[in-house]
Design a protein around this motif. Structure first.
Motif, PDB file in Angstrom:
ATOM      1  N   ASP A  17       0.839  -1.199   0.000  1.00  0.00           N
ATOM      2  CA  ASP A  17       0.000   0.000   0.000  1.00  0.00           C
ATOM      3  C   ASP A  17       0.872   1.247   0.000  1.00  0.00           C
ATOM      4  O   ASP A  17       1.785   1.384   0.833  1.00  0.00           O
ATOM      5  CB  ASP A  17      -0.907  -0.001   1.223  1.00  0.00           C
ATOM      6  N   SER A  18       0.604   2.181  -0.897  1.00  0.00           N
ATOM      7  CA  SER A  18       1.468   3.366  -1.051  1.00  0.00           C
ATOM      8  C   SER A  18       1.449   4.261   0.177  1.00  0.00           C
ATOM      9  O   SER A  18       2.482   4.823   0.571  1.00  0.00           O
ATOM     10  CB  SER A  18       1.038   4.167  -2.288  1.00  0.00           C
ATOM     11  N   ILE A  19       0.294   4.412   0.825  1.00  0.00           N
ATOM     12  CA  ILE A  19       0.210   5.263   2.012  1.00  0.00           C
ATOM     13  C   ILE A  19       1.033   4.679   3.151  1.00  0.00           C
ATOM     14  O   ILE A  19       1.815   5.390   3.801  1.00  0.00           O
ATOM     15  CB  ILE A  19      -1.262   5.448   2.437  1.00  0.00           C
ATOM     16  N   VAL A  20       0.892   3.400   3.394  1.00  0.00           N
ATOM     17  CA  VAL A  20       1.663   2.758   4.465  1.00  0.00           C
ATOM     18  C   VAL A  20       3.152   2.807   4.157  1.00  0.00           C
ATOM     19  O   VAL A  20       3.982   3.070   5.040  1.00  0.00           O
ATOM     20  CB  VAL A  20       1.205   1.298   4.673  1.00  0.00           C
ATOM     21  N   CYS A  21       3.511   2.601   2.898  1.00  0.00           N
ATOM     22  CA  CYS A  21       4.929   2.632   2.521  1.00  0.00           C
ATOM     23  C   CYS A  21       5.530   4.013   2.696  1.00  0.00           C
ATOM     24  O   CYS A  21       6.667   4.156   3.181  1.00  0.00           O
ATOM     25  CB  CYS A  21       5.093   2.169   1.071  1.00  0.00           C
ATOM     26  N   ASN A  25       8.520   4.875   5.212  1.00  0.00           N
ATOM     27  CA  ASN A  25       9.754   5.534   4.753  1.00  0.00           C
ATOM     28  C   ASN A  25      10.014   6.822   5.522  1.00  0.00           C
ATOM     29  O   ASN A  25      11.163   7.156   5.837  1.00  0.00           O
ATOM     30  CB  ASN A  25       9.668   5.825   3.257  1.00  0.00           C
ATOM     31  N   LEU A  26       8.939   7.542   5.831  1.00  0.00           N
ATOM     32  CA  LEU A  26       9.074   8.795   6.572  1.00  0.00           C
ATOM     33  C   LEU A  26       9.724   8.563   7.936  1.00  0.00           C
ATOM     34  O   LEU A  26      10.568   9.354   8.370  1.00  0.00           O
ATOM     35  CB  LEU A  26       7.694   9.441   6.754  1.00  0.00           C
ATOM     36  N   ILE A  27       9.367   7.486   8.597  1.00  0.00           N
ATOM     37  CA  ILE A  27       9.848   7.286   9.963  1.00  0.00           C
ATOM     38  C   ILE A  27      11.087   6.380  10.039  1.00  0.00           C
ATOM     39  O   ILE A  27      11.644   6.199  11.124  1.00  0.00           O
ATOM     40  CB  ILE A  27       8.733   6.705  10.862  1.00  0.00           C
ATOM     41  N   THR A  28      11.536   5.858   8.898  1.00  0.00           N
ATOM     42  CA  THR A  28      12.685   4.933   8.958  1.00  0.00           C
ATOM     43  C   THR A  28      13.866   5.352   8.081  1.00  0.00           C
ATOM     44  O   THR A  28      15.005   5.014   8.400  1.00  0.00           O
ATOM     45  CB  THR A  28      12.263   3.514   8.535  1.00  0.00           C
TER      46      THR A  28
END
Length: 411
Positions: A17-21, A25-28
């Motif tokens: 899912d693009s939103i979850v990805c 990515n934002l937090i990792t």
């Protein structure tokens, strides 16, 4: 990192899912430009889908479909140690996603507007989503052991999983696609006054249906406004936490029944196919689809579908044009339509209200809404209102009480 999306087993669809990805990515990710790109893509996608981040993640879980979930929510299935390991693995990863403190990431990238801040609300009015969010709030600071896994599976069993589990009611569009009714807010079962015998028979039938016992398809007949449709919608809402769902069709969509049944017959949910104010004319033959499915070969093997239909006509006959149709054809049509009505094992009649029952309904509604009006004045005005509205029914009573609310607001 133990919380990597790629480690999800049961809910591996979240990884695609693009939103979850973008959130992940934002937090990792360490690269600032990559995190910034993920941040604004995340905001744009959430604005586009119309949900908060947590609502989106919960909906993905609720609507997930795979053979593992089908097995886990089977009422007779007992969890193995491998099942517990898989559930624990996924819950720990998702729990980490749900409760990650993203404030610093927002501050580093968007310290001027903080756009994502507005899309991080952990509350929801969505019934099924709320249940999932409540669960993750309970395990926020707790380790996940067998008991927490059992609690999660119990919740899944009550709501079901898959495409139709995220909402209580659905409808078929003009393009013959099934869409959720986002704001399904029927009258509460307890607030449908009078017709106690009809309500109890409908409740018992629905109870048998959700328990996978013998049940009947239901035909509710009576005057307009007597509570037929309200009763069906209310009973679905009453059993929504026992995997019951509603799909509303209209007469012109009956030809889509074969495709619809094929789509839902393997679901772990129960479906009431609801048709409101149904009737047919001599030159219409859509009833043949309904007739064949109520007592046909396909539906005999489909135990998760019940037809609940309302009509103002005893035998679903709206008009017989004797001046344009041959007498033999008319008699055949009447016989066909009578046999269609006979195929509904549960036949409920909602008769028009007497004046006494109408007034009692009005006073019950006033009491429920805690309105303070003189009883004699209300009785006189309620009678006047029924004359203007052309009759006495639950709908007319409800409209009158709404009028009292409007009067109160103007005082």
């Amino acid at each position: 990192m133990s919380h990597q999306l790629k480690n999800l087993v049961i809910y591996s669809s979240l990884e695609r899912d693009s939103i979850v990805c973008n959130y992940y990515n934002l937090i990792t990710k360490e690269d600032y430009n990559e995190r910034q790109r993920s941040y604004f893509n995340l905001v744009k996608d959430l604005v586009q889908c119309g949900n908060t981040l947590m609502e989106h993640i919960m909906l993905l879980m609720i609507e997930s479909e795979n053979h593992i979930l089908t097995k886990l929510i089977d009422e007779d299935y007992r969890l193995t140690e491998f099942d517990y390991a898989c559930i624990k693995n996924d819950l720990m990863i998702i729990n980490w996603l749900v409760h990650y403190n993203v404030d610093q990431a927002i501050q580093d990238i968007d310290n001027q507007h903080g756009l994502l801040t507005f899309l991080l609300d952990n509350t929801s009015q969505h019934h099924q989503v709320k249940n999932y969010l409540d669960y993750f709030m309970l395990v926020r600071d707790r380790p996940i052991f067998h008991q927490q896994c059992d609690d999660f599976v119990t919740m899944m069993k009550s709501q079901g999983t898959g495409r139709f589990s995220s909402h209580t009611a659905y409808y078929m569009t003009v393009n013959n696609t099934i869409k959720p009714i986002e704001k399904f807010e029927p009258l509460k079962w307890s607030l449908i006054y009078d017709y106690d015998i009809q309500k109890e028979r409908l409740r018992k039938n629905t109870e048998a249906f959700v328990k996978s016992k013998f049940y009947h398809h239901a035909l509710l007949v009576g005057a307009s406004g007597t509570g037929k449709s309200s009763s069906i919608k209310a009973i679905v809402d009453l059993y929504k936490d026992r995997r019951l769902r509603l799909i509303q069709l209209h007469k012109g969509q009956l030809s889509q029944l074969p495709a619809l049944i094929e789509e839902i017959k393997t679901s772990n949910l129960k479906f009431i196919i609801f048709m409101d104010d149904l009737s047919f004319e001599v030159n219409e033959d859509e009833y043949k689809f309904l007739k064949s499915f109520i007592e046909g070969g396909v539906l005999n093997e489909t135990k998760n579908v019940a037809f609940y239909v309302t009509s103002n006509r005893m035998h679903l006959i709206k008009e017989v044009r004797s001046d344009r149709e041959g007498e033999i054809h008319i008699q055949d049509f009447i016989h066909e339509m009578t046999s269609l009505s006979d195929r509904f094992g549960l036949y409920l009649t909602f008769e028009s209200l007497s004046q006494k029952a109408y007034l009692e309904m009005v006073f019950k509604m006033i009491q429920e809404d805690q309105l303070d009006y003189d009883r004699d004045w209300v009785e006189i005005e309620a009678k006047k209102w029924s004359i203007r509205q052309g009759g006495m029914s639950g709908r007319v009573a409800n409209q009158f009480v709404k009028q009292l609310h409007m009067i109160g607001e103007d005082l």
